[in-house]
Design an enzyme around this catalytic site. Structure first.
Site, short mmCIF file in Angstrom:
data_model
loop_
_atom_site.label_atom_id
_atom_site.label_comp_id
_atom_site.label_asym_id
_atom_site.label_seq_id
_atom_site.Cartn_x
_atom_site.Cartn_y
_atom_site.Cartn_z
N LYS A 260 0.84 -1.20 0.00
CA LYS A 260 0.00 0.00 0.00
C LYS A 260 0.88 1.26 0.00
O LYS A 260 2.06 1.20 0.33
CB LYS A 260 -0.92 -0.03 1.22
CG LYS A 260 -0.19 -0.01 2.56
CD LYS A 260 -1.12 -0.41 3.71
CE LYS A 260 -0.38 -0.40 5.04
NZ LYS A 260 -1.17 -1.01 6.12
N TYR B 93 13.92 31.65 5.99
CA TYR B 93 12.69 32.35 6.37
C TYR B 93 12.62 32.62 7.86
O TYR B 93 13.06 31.81 8.67
CB TYR B 93 11.48 31.49 5.98
CG TYR B 93 11.17 31.51 4.49
CD1 TYR B 93 11.06 32.71 3.79
CD2 TYR B 93 10.97 30.31 3.81
CE1 TYR B 93 10.76 32.71 2.43
CE2 TYR B 93 10.67 30.30 2.46
CZ TYR B 93 10.57 31.51 1.77
OH TYR B 93 10.27 31.51 0.45
#
Ligand SMILES: *Cc1c(COP(=O)(O)O)cnc(C)c1O
Length: 367
Positions: A38, A264
């Site tokens: 999966k 940032y």
């Protein structure tokens, strides 16, 4: 192995084979192996990984959702595929691609039985999932009589397996709880088999179940994380090897003066002269902000370099002060040399999340 020229996730199929053989070696010769692929085979490459496992002799595959099963069929998987969490809106597709549903509630059973009758299927394989303590998906023991009423003598569906899932198979403090799950599963499956009058497959163990509770292997086991190289335990992490390496390169090097800021929000301020390197991957590639600001290290020419400042969408910066490196050099984010499990641990998460989080923007390279 070729040096990286961009951000890539290398998938080593020989290592996958090693892990498969190791897990197989724990099983009785006749126990079937369901490979759980999966979420893009835990963030790697579901098609390539599943095809390799099919060639190695994996008996069954498991995915979470119907569209993942469709992708496997299109890639050439001919072995049975169990869909762990089917939703009724996808029943038509499920049938079209011969995918086998896990049926986990009376509601879903009703819907599937009506659907199968309408389509006129014959003995369509369904897998009954029981809740034995995880309290996530699954029938309760009390549902068995209603289940039998619904499916006994109904030739549109046939029970291919009865299964359950362990909640804490990796946790040695929870042995009692796990043993109670095993005992409940025994009771439920015995009762169902008696009432059905035939023997569906039984399976319970995930990877840590295989490693810690091998006597409860029944007819089949379901392994995911172990195939990808993690055993949720240092002992087994030595035997299993990570199949995936996330690599990138240095795009640019900066020399900071004391008290200069980086990135940032000026989250990093240099205490002294520092050299930093900017790498072309960020939170949009699966390296979340929690890995920034000194929490986590990567490998530059064999040396550990800390991620500094805030992780950006497309970039991270690392501190390479004192490390011999230049623009274009390879950087290892995680892999056999730098455990994804430890990397994830620095941000209080687990290998499963880090691996499945590597976004589809990152090129997969099979080696
Ligand atoms: C994901 C999953 C597995 C695989 O678990 P691992 O710990 O990765 O081996 C097995 N069974 C079920 C029901 C699952 O959802």
């Amino acid at each position: 192995m070729a040096k990286a020229k961009e951000t890539v996730l290398e998938i080593n199929l020989n290592t996958l084979e090693h892990n498969y053989n190791y897990l197989r070696s724990k099983l009785m010769p006749n126990t079937m192996f369901m490979a759980v692929v999966k979420a893009f085979a835990y963030g790697s490459d579901a098609a390539k990984v599943a095809m390799k496992l099919q060639s190695l002799g994996a008996d069954y595959f498991a995915v979470a959702y119907v569209n993942e099963g469709v992708a496997l069929r299109k890639a050439g998987i001919t072995k049975p595929i169990l869909v762990l969490h089917p939703l009724s809106v996808n029943f038509n597709t499920l049938l079209k691609y011969c995918l086998e549903p896990s049926i986990y509630s009376l509601n879903l059973l009703n819907q599937f039985v009506i659907f199968a009758k309408k389509k006129g299927t014959q003995d369509y394989p369904v897998h009954l999932k029981f809740n034995t303590g995880l309290n996530r998906l699954g029938f309760k023991m009390e549902d068995t009589d209603t289940i039998i009423e619904k499916i006994k003598g109904n030739n549109h569906v046939k029970v291919a397996s009865i299964f359950s899932h362990l909640a804490a198979s990796e946790d040695t403090n929870e042995v009692k709880f796990t043993e109670s799950q095993i005992a409940t599963y025994e009771k439920i499956s015995a009762k169902l088999i008696e009432k059905l009058g035939y023997y569906p497959l039984r399976h319970l163990l995930n990877t840590s179940g295989i490693l810690n509770y091998i006597t409860s292997q029944y007819d089949m086991v379901r392994s995911g994380i172990g195939l990808y190289g993690f055993g949720n335990d240092p002992t087994y992490d030595k035997e299993l090897k990570p199949i995936a390496t996330l690599k990138t390169i240095i795009s640019q090097i900066h020399n900071l003066e004391p008290n200069e800021s980086l990135g940032y929000n000026r989250a990093f301020i240099s205490d002294t002269y520092r050299t930093t390197a900017t790498l072309p991957l960020g939170h949009a590639d699966g390296i979340g902000r929690q890995y920034g600001n000194g929490n986590t290290v990567v490998l530059v020419n064999g040396q550990k370099a800390t991620i500094v400042g805030n992780v950006c969408m497309d970039m991270i910066m690392i501190d390479v002060t004192g490390i011999a490196c230049k623009e274009g050099d390879e950087v290892i984010i995680f892999g056999p040399e730098l455990s994804a499990s430890e990397f994830a641990g620095t941000a209080n998460t687990i290998s499963y999340e880090l691996l499945t989080g590597v976004s589809q923007r990152v090129k997969r390279l099979i080696v």
